[in-house]
Design a protein around this motif. Structure first.
Motif, PDB file in Angstrom:
ATOM      1  N   CYS A 111     180.459  12.816  25.179  1.00 18.77           N
ATOM      2  CA  CYS A 111     179.023  12.783  24.900  1.00 18.77           C
ATOM      3  C   CYS A 111     178.322  13.824  25.766  1.00 18.77           C
ATOM      4  O   CYS A 111     178.640  13.972  26.952  1.00 18.77           O
ATOM      5  N   HIS A 164     175.419  13.717  26.857  1.00 17.07           N
ATOM      6  CA  HIS A 164     174.479  13.133  27.814  1.00 17.07           C
ATOM      7  C   HIS A 164     175.146  12.882  29.158  1.00 17.07           C
ATOM      8  O   HIS A 164     174.683  13.334  30.175  1.00 17.07           O
ATOM      9  N   GLN A 165     176.249  12.127  29.133  1.00 16.80           N
ATOM     10  CA  GLN A 165     176.958  11.880  30.383  1.00 16.80           C
ATOM     11  C   GLN A 165     178.414  12.132  30.111  1.00 16.80           C
ATOM     12  O   GLN A 165     178.755  13.199  29.628  1.00 16.80           O
ATOM     13  N   ASP A 166     179.291  11.158  30.349  1.00 19.59           N
ATOM     14  CA  ASP A 166     180.685  11.506  30.090  1.00 19.59           C
ATOM     15  C   ASP A 166     181.431  10.440  29.292  1.00 19.59           C
ATOM     16  O   ASP A 166     182.609  10.244  29.478  1.00 19.59           O
ATOM     17  N   ALA A 167     180.745   9.759  28.397  1.00 18.75           N
ATOM     18  CA  ALA A 167     181.418   8.736  27.594  1.00 18.75           C
ATOM     19  C   ALA A 167     182.306   9.381  26.541  1.00 18.75           C
ATOM     20  O   ALA A 167     182.063  10.497  26.099  1.00 18.75           O
ATOM     21  N   CYS A 181     176.960   6.546  20.749  1.00 18.36           N
ATOM     22  CA  CYS A 181     177.654   6.632  22.035  1.00 18.36           C
ATOM     23  C   CYS A 181     177.771   5.241  22.672  1.00 18.36           C
ATOM     24  O   CYS A 181     176.801   4.482  22.684  1.00 18.36           O
ATOM     25  N   LEU A 200     177.887   4.335  25.714  1.00 21.50           N
ATOM     26  CA  LEU A 200     177.195   4.068  26.984  1.00 21.50           C
ATOM     27  C   LEU A 200     175.692   3.858  26.825  1.00 21.50           C
ATOM     28  O   LEU A 200     175.151   2.856  27.256  1.00 21.50           O
ATOM     29  N   HIS A 201     175.008   4.813  26.209  1.00 24.43           N
ATOM     30  CA  HIS A 201     173.544   4.697  26.153  1.00 24.43           C
ATOM     31  C   HIS A 201     173.012   4.861  24.746  1.00 24.43           C
ATOM     32  O   HIS A 201     171.827   5.143  24.555  1.00 24.43           O
ATOM     33  N   ALA A 202     173.902   4.738  23.758  1.00 29.02           N
ATOM     34  CA  ALA A 202     173.485   4.612  22.356  1.00 29.02           C
ATOM     35  C   ALA A 202     172.820   5.834  21.735  1.00 29.02           C
ATOM     36  O   ALA A 202     172.114   5.700  20.744  1.00 29.02           O
ATOM     37  N   ALA A 203     173.041   7.023  22.300  1.00 28.52           N
ATOM     38  CA  ALA A 203     172.619   8.220  21.557  1.00 28.52           C
ATOM     39  C   ALA A 203     173.454   8.273  20.277  1.00 28.52           C
ATOM     40  O   ALA A 203     174.631   7.924  20.284  1.00 28.52           O
ATOM     41  N   PRO A 247     169.284   9.193  24.577  1.00 29.94           N
ATOM     42  CA  PRO A 247     169.079  10.158  25.651  1.00 29.94           C
ATOM     43  C   PRO A 247     169.824  11.488  25.486  1.00 29.94           C
ATOM     44  O   PRO A 247     169.631  12.357  26.330  1.00 29.94           O
TER      45      PRO A 247
HETATM   46  S1  FES Z   1     176.734   9.120  27.774  1.00 31.56           S
HETATM   47 FE1  FES Z   1     176.331   9.130  25.668  1.00 31.56          FE
HETATM   48  S2  FES Z   1     174.293   8.518  25.502  1.00 31.56           S
HETATM   49 FE2  FES Z   1     174.659   8.575  27.600  1.00 31.56          FE
END
Ligand code: FES
Ligand SMILES: Cc1cc2nc3c(=O)[nH]c(=O)nc-3n(C[C@H](O)[C@H](O)[C@H](O)COP(=O)(O)OP(=O)(O)OC[C@H]3O[C@@H](n4cnc5c(N)ncnc54)[C@H](O)[C@@H]3O)c2cc1C
Lengths: 381, 106
Positions: free
Chosen positions: B41, B43-46, B60, B62-65, B78
């Motif tokens: 992802c 955004h972070q590292d999922a 995603c 982790l944070h549902a993007a 995010p």
């Molecule tokens: S790691 Fe994917 S939305 Fe944050």
């Protein structure tokens, strides 16, 4: 509706502006924000940003394309000081005012402070994070007061910077009122496994140059003191508006206030559902409330109600914690995968034979599957 | 071009992660389409292969993007930066991802 004023230029305000456009509103949107920064995301402030691995630019919620397509009229570095419903005006700290047919209240909250802790760091804003990061130089001894999500994340980041950290918490175990005793013990273990000195059941008295003074008269030496003791909803500017504002802006189940064409979203919104008032202080809540509040604002009445997913994440040490639903600490916990001693597990909260919450440590895939399957209906609270 | 898996190993509604640099996620939608995107992802590292597949979007974990598998574009915060997409090819019951250098992953 020709012009909407969104007060508060952070996540909830940005999401509301995005939803206004997504739902077809093409009038003016004035975005009023007390901070001088363009809207940015807070979760990294206690994590990658504090660690020095994320830049300020990476926190920005809107890129150049968004800014162009949303066509927002920004008033940054300016505080809303009053809402005058009869004149449909929002008054500003620079002496100006904004006339608006609709108002979205998205003012979030401010970090709570503790008496006797003047001079301690708090962490709510980008400026707070920049100041704290500058103080985290090699060799400083850090004391964090409060082992909630933010306190735990600050402690974790400080450990990753190689600093000595003591966390003091008044409760017998961190996050016990949210997660229950068994998962609170897991959170305590994460601290200890990573070399943080966690002291629970400790009452603090104040701080001095020497460090943090405890109620029993003892001293924990510290060079940097951070208080992570929650936030207070930013409702001061609504005094005299006629809106009830105890512990947040009171709204109906659709986030509409008692004033026509005024809705509230995000950390500041205290909505009433099933006879109870509820406020959440989490990222996903701010994001999920925006479409509901905006739909009701544009409809001119409550056509949709808000059903919270109760989704929260926190990154602490080597762990990603994820929680969904609305568990209570006395619910029965059952481990679906792994156990509390493992580095990855998933557990569900049961009440009266129904699953009311899902919690995971480092197991995002199964967490999401259970969250969808077991929590398909919002739990009756 | 890298070999992802056999068609049998990837039923509709499922995904696989192919380790490598970059790691790639291959999805088989309920509608029967195959898509490949960068697994990480933006955004972070999922791992997006761990995400929730809905139509031709993946959420995603982790944070549902949400990302559009056809274009790699995020559809909500995010995440703000798209993931790379790769063409997928099926030959003789085997799923291949094109445009990536690398050894056979299977
Ligand atoms: S790691 Fe994917 S939305 Fe944050
Ligand atoms: C350090 C930190 C880490 C976090 N980590 C996580 C996490 O890991 N997971 C998670 O789920 N949540 C996390 N959160 C919570 C999440 O960031 C908040 O729920 C979210 O920011 C709420 O958005 P909001 O827009 O409602 O309020 P806020 O983000 O508080 O924004 C309100 C804005 O309004 C402005 N404002 C206030 N009063 C006025 C006024 N009178 N006039 C003009 N502007 C005003 C403020 O300056 C502020 O910019 C974290 C929060 C912090 C502080």
């Amino acid at each position: 509706m020709k012009r909407v004023a969104v007060v508060g230029a952070s996540l909830a305000g940005v999401r509301a502006a995005q939803e206004l456009r997504a739902q077809g509103y093409d009038g003016g949107i004035v975005l009023i924000g007390e901070e001088r920064h363009l809207p940015y995301d807070r979760p990294p402030l206690s994590k990658a940003f504090l660690a020095g691995t994320a830049s300020p630019a990476s926190l920005e919620l809107l890129d150049a394309g968004d800014l162009a397509s949303l066509a927002l009229d920004f008033r940054l570095g300016v505080r809303a000081t009053a809402l005058e419903p009869s004149n449909r005006r929002v008054l500003l700290s620079d002496g100006g005012s904004v006339h608006a047919d609709g108002v979205v209240i998205a003012t979030g909250g401010r970090a709570r402070t503790l008496p006797g802790f003047e001079g301690a760091f708090v962490l709510r804003t980008l400026d707070d994070a920049v100041a704290l990061r500058a103080a985290l130089v090699p060799g400083v001894r850090v004391v964090v007061v409060g082992a909630g999500f933010i306190g735990a994340e600050v402690a974790s980041t400080c450990r990753s910077l190689g600093l000595d950290v003591v966390v003091v918490e008044a409760l017998p175990a961190p996050l016990a009122p949210v997660l229950g005793p068994e998962l609170a013990a897991v959170c305590a273990r994460l601290h200890r496994d990573h070399g943080t000195d966690l002291r629970c059941g400790v009452a603090v008295a104040g701080m001095s140059e020497a460090g943090v003074h405890l109620a029993d008269g003892s001293l924990i030496p510290a060079d940097v003191v951070v208080t992570g003791v929650g936030m207070a909803p930013a409702t001061d500017w609504l005094a005299g508006s006629g809106l009830p504002v105890g512990n947040g802006v009171h709204t109906d189940a659709g986030l509409a206030t008692s004033l026509p064409a005024v809705v509230a979203v995000g950390d500041v919104a205290r909505y009433h559902a099933d006879g109870a008032g509820r406020r959440h202080e989490h990222w996903t809540n701010a994001s999920e409330q925006a479409p509901v509040a905006v739909a009701n604002l544009l409809a001119g009445r409550t056509t949709r109600t808000y059903e919270p997913s109760g989704y929260v994440w926190s990154d602490q040490y080597s762990g990603t914690l994820q929680l969904a639903g609305h568990p209570r600490p006395d619910d029965t916990l059952s481990f679906v995968d792994g156990d509390p001693a493992s580095s990855s597990f998933v557990a569900t909260f049961q009440r009266d034979g129904a699953t009311v919450g899902v919690f995971a440590l480092n197991n995002a895939k199964l967490f999401n599957r259970l969250r969808r399957q077991a929590l398909r209906r919002p739990a009756a609270v | 071009m890298i070999r992802a898996c056999t068609v049998d190993e990837l039923p509709p509604g499922e995904s696989v992660r192919i380790a490598g640099a970059p790691a790639i996620a291959v999805f088989h939608t309920e509608a029967g389409e195959l898509y490949a995107i960068d697994d990480t992802c933006t955004h972070q590292d999922a791992s997006l292969a761990d995400g929730w597949l809905e139509g031709c979007f993946v959420e995603c974990p982790l944070h549902a993007a949400m990302f559009d598998l056809r274009t790699g574009m995020p559809t909500c915060l995010p995440a703000k930066v798209p993931v790379r997409t790769y063409p997928v090819l099926v030959d003789d019951g085997v799923v291949y991802v094109q445009g990536v250098a690398g050894e056979d992953a299977a």
